[in-house]
Structure formats: structure tokens, C-alpha cells
Scaffold this active site. Structure first.
Site, PDB file in Angstrom:
ATOM      1  N   ASP A  98       0.917  -1.096   0.017  1.00 45.52           N
ATOM      2  CA  ASP A  98       0.140  -0.373   0.108  1.00 45.52           C
ATOM      3  C   ASP A  98       1.000   1.357  -0.155  1.00 45.52           C
ATOM      4  OD1 ASP A  98      -2.564   1.542   0.330  1.00 45.52           O
ATOM      5  OD2 ASP A  98      -3.081  -0.821   0.848  1.00 45.52           O
ATOM      6  N   ASP A 201      -2.679   4.634  -2.228  1.00 53.72           N
ATOM      7  CA  ASP A 201      -4.289   4.902  -1.314  1.00 53.72           C
ATOM      8  C   ASP A 201      -3.911   6.272  -1.413  1.00 53.72           C
ATOM      9  OD1 ASP A 201      -5.340   4.204   0.935  1.00 53.72           O
ATOM     10  OD2 ASP A 201      -4.318   6.159   1.944  1.00 53.72           O
ATOM     11  N   GLU A 258      -6.113   4.032  -5.835  1.00 56.54           N
ATOM     12  CA  GLU A 258      -8.042   4.543  -5.065  1.00 56.54           C
ATOM     13  C   GLU A 258      -8.444   5.441  -5.637  1.00 56.54           C
ATOM     14  OE1 GLU A 258     -10.246   3.688  -0.975  1.00 56.54           O
ATOM     15  OE2 GLU A 258      -8.146   4.656  -0.998  1.00 56.54           O
ATOM     16  N   HIS A 330     -11.761  -3.872   2.630  1.00 61.74           N
ATOM     17  CA  HIS A 330     -11.224  -3.658   4.317  1.00 61.74           C
ATOM     18  C   HIS A 330     -11.795  -2.336   4.290  1.00 61.74           C
ATOM     19  CE1 HIS A 330      -8.797  -0.990   2.112  1.00 61.74           C
ATOM     20  NE2 HIS A 330      -8.259  -0.166   3.088  1.00 61.74           N
ATOM     21  N   ASP A 331     -12.428  -1.553   3.444  1.00 56.52           N
ATOM     22  CA  ASP A 331     -13.073  -0.331   3.529  1.00 56.52           C
ATOM     23  C   ASP A 331     -14.686  -0.949   3.677  1.00 56.52           C
ATOM     24  OD1 ASP A 331     -10.769   1.257   4.274  1.00 56.52           O
ATOM     25  OD2 ASP A 331     -10.846   1.741   2.570  1.00 56.52           O
TER      26      ASP A 331
HETATM   27  C1  GLC Z   1      -8.070   4.212   2.008  1.00 62.72           C
HETATM   28  C2  GLC Z   1      -8.323   2.957   2.971  1.00 62.72           C
HETATM   29  C3  GLC Z   1      -9.003   3.391   4.291  1.00 62.72           C
HETATM   30  C4  GLC Z   1      -8.544   4.465   4.806  1.00 62.72           C
HETATM   31  C5  GLC Z   1      -8.038   5.959   4.017  1.00 62.72           C
HETATM   32  C6  GLC Z   1      -7.231   7.088   4.680  1.00 62.72           C
HETATM   33  O1  GLC Z   1      -9.305   4.959   1.783  1.00 62.72           O
HETATM   34  O2  GLC Z   1      -8.433   2.076   1.999  1.00 62.72           O
HETATM   35  O3  GLC Z   1      -8.603   2.469   5.031  1.00 62.72           O
HETATM   36  O4  GLC Z   1      -8.686   4.610   6.374  1.00 62.72           O
HETATM   37  O5  GLC Z   1      -8.039   5.797   2.971  1.00 62.72           O
HETATM   38  O6  GLC Z   1      -5.732   6.662   4.798  1.00 62.72           O
END
Ligand code: GLC
Ligand code: CA
Length: 563
Positions: A98, A201, A258, A330-331
Site C-alpha cells: 500500500d 491510497d 484508489e 477492507h473498507d
Molecule cells: C483509504 C483506505 C482506508 C483508509 C483511508 C485513509 O480509503 O483504504 O482504509 O482509512 O484511505 O488512509
């Protein structure tokens, strides 16, 4: 479209904290992952994304990094990481980490220095502003985890700093070239180590619309969603292309962004042949029914909505590139709990429906990205009260629901539907204590359904969800079908047929027809030609007569048609 080394793979996300704990501290670790590489190979996985294992106070479960060059001791050591890279390579599994660079942890040395001297070099690494208590903030944006994006700088009552996420996640100032240089050297350091690439991310957030200003308030709290700012921000691609030039492109690294809130015309710039990323996640289904109110107002997704969202993503990427197809991460809640009608998992068609959802998603054009536990059909968990909930996002949403006038029970209902904990409960390996995840006390309670839903039970059962996923992955790997499965164009078939999701995947030489009957009643579906063979079926039989396919409730089939 140019062909890339990763196109034909099946990818798998590991959430290390919940994968496998080997030393009994209740926290999954790198040694646990190393010990399961054979498992991943057996499943057929070719690329693995690890959620963060860097040094971190874990305020947001590792998405708050205090040292990008170290492994958090709770996950293991750098030697473990090197061993993981080596052992994965031996099995032809690419490892991706990540990359969390919109923000770091407030315990990172840069931020500590910034607190020591807000006007110095490290002060400029962040967005720090002079501010007197009681004055309005520079802007009224709402943090993703609730409250203002501005907090008082620790140790200073006359300075504030910006955090789009948690207060322990100060945003890095990408406008500062020194920050960007530090980030690029760190990326290259990891790529030099043999890492195959990164999942990137919250990357859209690195570009802020400046100068800071208010946007119309969208809730009672007087604040405005960050989305409103992102809609106006321009220039993120300049940063991303610079980053790609300085790092990824030199290594032919795999990158998956993302990316939320992208503008349609930007898609080729993100994932086209010359795009700044290899690919990005398809969140078209994830954002269905999301409004500005919060989780409590979000309706259950219907099969028709799901189908329409998938087809729209296929349409818009048709000539551009690959998206990563997911049903969860995971979100997000577990896909089977979210996209199947309520009650389906527990009902008579539970297993068939789980396979169907996996199948219709997996067979779309793009890179299939499984999330740990998806391959055994893991479901949402249930918390009786907010004290049992770990996820900071869920805790905020509980507040939001109460503020909107919901009762504590109703608020918990929405938390249970959407909490990020749903995906973060430990992997269910077997029916022994703690699902075989840990000999100690797991950091997050194991889903009590592990006695019925676990890998060990499914391995030996030819009709299990797990064996179905294996068959899907094997089909993708089979050279005889690769052109159609990996590169074939997607064309919806009878899209107006309610609760039936059907589409062709066509290469020059082959036509596959994917059919999923997303409902509790049988259906008769006209066949568009002669069927050569049934490639995959989630039930025992497949009835085809007089040009008609009769599907049972939640039946899913892949047919090879006479081209
Ligand atoms: C992304 C991650 C998430 C995190 C956020 C802040 O959305 O997937 O888990 O809380 O970024 O880093
Ligand atoms: Ca451990």
C-alpha cells in the site's frame, strides 16, 4: 490496447492484521502470510496486495504511517518482508504494498519536527495555518471520519493543521517539491527491493482546490463533504504523471489507484496506455445509493442496480484499459451481505447465490481482485453495541445516525450493515478455536459463523464456494480461453430481463455467454445460438432445450457458444 504482464492474473488483497497470527499476540503477521503462500498458489493467485505493514500507531489500522522505511514490529521485521518477497517470487506471485502518501501519521518525524517549528522546513511539509481560537477555520470541509478537517497543532494554540482523514493523519503538502522528492525516493527504495508495485491510497486527495474556501454545508454540522472541493480541484494528474515518471515507469511496476471522484474524460489519463496508473478499482457498485446523509440513509442495492453499474463500468472502459473488479475490500462490508438481497446468505440458495455473485463479477473484463475470505463466502459480522466496534469510520457514522434522530438500535443497525469491521474480522481457516487465526485473543472478534464457514470445511467439498472460485481462477488461466476471458469484449445480453445478469465475452475466435439468475424463482432464457459446452455451473445440472436455457433460482453458468 497494449498488453501487460499482469493482465491475465487473478489478484488477492490481504489485510495482514486479520490474515494469520503466528506468535499468539492476536495480530496477524508477515510470518503468517509467508506460511500461506502455498495456499495462495493453490488457489491460483498471481498478485497480492498487502494492506499497510509499515511502522504505525495503527490509529487507522496502518493507514497512518510513522516510518515508511520500517515494518511495524507487530507485523514482523524487514527480514520477514524480504523473505516474503523472495518466497512469493519463487511461486510466481507478485507482491504489491500500500502506498499511503496523501498523509502520514502525526507520529512521523516530519510532523513531529513541524510541531517543534511550524514555520520551519517541516512546517511546509504539511498544511499548517496561523489561527486564533474562536476564529472561523480556513474552510468548512468535513473530515472523512467526522468533524472539521482542521485541528489545533499539538503544542500550539495559535496554529492549526489540515487532515482530510483522522486527526492522527495530517495531510502532506504535495505542492511542496521537497515532499514529492521524499516520496519518490521512498517509492524507488521499495521498488529496488523487488516489490512489484503499489496500491495507491486516497490518491485523488493529494490535490486540494486552493486557496481554502467554504462550500455549501450539506449536514446540520455546517460542514461540507470533501467531495465538493475535489470536484473543483484541478491538476492532480500533473502530480501523478511526475510520480509515475520518477518511479513506476522506470520499473514497469504495477499500480492500482484508489480513485474516487474522477472526471469521465480523465479515465484514459489514469488507466489508458499512457496512463499514470496500470489500473484502478471499479467503485461503480460500491458507491451505489450513497448520499450525503450517511450510512443510515443508504438503501440496500438491488440486483438490477448492481447489473447496471457493472455494465456501465464495462462500457466506459471498453477501449481504454482495465479496471479492477471487486465485490469488497477492507473498507467495505462483505459483498455477499451487501449485494445479495437481504436474507439470501442464510437462506436455501445461500451457497448458490454467493457463487453467482463471485462469478458475474469475476467474469467481467478487467482484473479480478479478491479480498481475503471472499473465496469462502465470508459474511458480515454483528455487533450488539457500539463498544464492540473498532472501525473509526463506523463510530463516526453511529454518531451521525444518532444526530439525525435515530435510536441507538437503529443506529447500530446501519453500523452493522456498513462497518469496515465486517471485512476485518479474522480469516476463517478452520473450525478450531478462533477459526485457527490465532492461539491468543484476536484483536477483533472472530465472526461466530466460523464453525460453518471456514476454509478447512470447504476444501474437501467439491460444491463449496471455495472450489467454485478455484474453478473460476483456473478458467482465467486456461490458455484455451484466455483471449475471451481476459481480453474479450463485454456485451450485455438481454439487459432488460429483470434480475437476470447476462453478458457475452467475445474474442475473435470465441464467444462465451455468462448468465446469472439473481432471484428466488426459475427463469427461461432464450439462447442466442448453439451451445458448444458448459464451462462452469454453480449447480449440478443445466437444462437447455429448444433454444431455451432454463435456469433455477440463483443459477450461474458460463457457456461456450458456437462462435
Ligand atoms: C483509504 C483506505 C482506508 C483508509 C483511508 C485513509 O480509503 O483504504 O482504509 O482509512 O484511505 O488512509
Ligand atoms: Ca502476531
Amino acid at each position: 490496447m497494449e498488453r501487460k504482464w499482469w493482465h491475465g492474473l487473478t489478484a488477492y488483497q490481504i489485510y495482514p492484521k486479520s490474515f494469520l497470527d503466528t506468535n499468539g499476540d492476536g495480530i496477524g503477521d508477515l510470518r503468517g502470510i509467508i506460511s500461506k503462500l502455498d495456499y495462495l498458489q493453490e488457489l491460483g493467485v498471481g498478485l497480492v496486495w498487502l494492506s499497510p505493514v509499515y511502522a504505525s500507531p495503527l490509529a487507522d489500522q496502518g493507514y497512518d504511517i510513522s516510518d515508511y522505511y520500517r515494518i511495524d514490529p507487530r507485523f514482523g521485521t524487514m527480514d520477514d518482508m524480504d523473505e516474503l518477497l523472495r518466497e512469493a517470487k519463487r511461486r510466481d506471485i507478485a507482491i504489491v504494498m500500500d502506498l499511503v502518501v496523501n498523509h502520514c501519521s502525526d507520529e512521523h518525524k516530519w510532523f513531529r519536527e513541524a510541531c517543534r517549528n511550524p514555520e520551519g522546513k517541516y512546517g511546509r511539509f504539511f498544511y499548517i495555518r496561523k489561527h486564533q481560537r474562536g476564529e472561523p477555520m480556513p474552510c468548512n470541509w468535513r473530515s472523512y471520519f467526522g468533524g472539521s478537517v482542521w485541528s489545533e497543532l499539538p503544542g500550539h494554540d495559535d496554529y492549526i493543521y489540515l487532515h482530510l482523514f483522522h486527526r492522527k493523519q495530517p495531510d502532506l503538502n504535495w505542492e511542496n517539491p521537497e515532499v514529492r522528492r521524499e516520496i519518490y525516493s521512498m517509492i524507488n527504495w521499495w521498488l529496488d527491493k523487488g516489490l512489484a508495485g503499489f496500491r495507491i491510497d486516497a490518491i485523488i486527495n493529494i490535490k486540494k482546490a486552493l486557496p481554502f474556501r467554504d462550500y455549501p454545508a450539506d449536514r446540520e454540522d455546517g460542514l461540507s463533504s470533501v467531495d465538493n472541493m475535489l470536484f473543483e480541484a484541478r491538476g492532480v494528474l500533473d502530480f501523478l504523471n511526475e510520480m509515475a515518471d520518477e518511479t513506476f515507469r522506470k520499473y514497469d511496476a504495477f499500480t492500482v489507484g484508489e480513485v474516487f471522484n474522477e472526471k469521465p474524460e480523465e479515465l484514459p489519463l489514469f488507466i489508458g496506455d499512457k496512463g499514470c496508473f496500470s489500473t484502478m478499482f471499479d467503485f461503480g457498485e460500491t458507491v451505489l445509493n450513497q448520499g450525503s446523509e450517511g450510512w443510515y440513509a443508504q438503501k440496500h442495492v438491488t440486483p438490477e442496480q448492481y447489473k447496471a453499474a457493472c455494465f456501465e463500468s464495462q462500457r466506459k472502459t471498453r477501449d481504454t484499459g482495465f479496471l479492477c473488479n471487486i465485490i469488497e475490500n477492507h473498507d467495505e462490508p462483505r459483498g455477499v451481505s451487501r449485494y445479495l438481497p437481504e436474507g439470501t446468505c442464510a437462506g436455501a440458495y445461500g451457497v448458490a447465490a454467493k457463487k453467482l455473485l463471485g462469478g458475474v463479477n469475476f467474469m467481467l473484463r478487467g482484473l479480478p481482485f479478491l479480498y481475503q475470505g471472499q473465496e469462502i463466502g465470508m459474511e458480515n459480522t454483528h455487533c450488539a453495541s457500539i463498544e464492540e466496534v473498532d472501525d473509526i469510520s463506523a463510530r463516526d457514522q453511529y454518531r451521525v445516525a444518532l444526530d439525525a434522530g435515530l435510536s441507538p438500535d437503529e443506529a447500530m443497525e446501519s453500523v452493522n450493515r456498513f462497518s469496515r469491521d465486517n471485512a476485518r474480522t479474522p480469516f476463517q481457516w478452520d473450525a478450531s478455536a478462533n477459526a485457527g487465526f490465532s492461539a491468543g485473543t484476536p484483536w477483533l472478534r472472530v465472526n461466530p459463523n466460523y464453525r460453518e464457514i471456514n476454509l478447512d470445511a470447504q476444501r474437501g467439498d467439491p460444491d463449496s464456494v471455495w472450489n467454485f472460485y478455484r474453478a473460476l481462477i483456473a478458467l482465467r488461466k486456461n490458455p484455451a480461453f484466455r483471449e475471451a476471458v481476459v481480453y474479450g469484449q463485454t456485451t450485455p445480453y438481454l439487459p432488460e430481463l429483470a434480475n437476470v445478469m447476462a453478458y457475452f465475452r467475445r474474442s475473435d475466435a470465441q464467444t462465451l455467454l455468462v448468465v446469472g439468475n439473481c432471484q428466488d424463482t426459475a427463469q427461461k432464457i432464450p439462447l442466442p445460438g448453439t451451445v458448444k459446452q458448459v464451462l462452469l455451473n454453480n449447480l449440478r445440472e443445466c437444462v437447455m432445450e429448444h433454444g431455451t436455457l432454463s435456469v433455477r433460482p440463483w443459477q450461474f453458468v458460463i457457456l461456450e457458444m458456437d462462435a
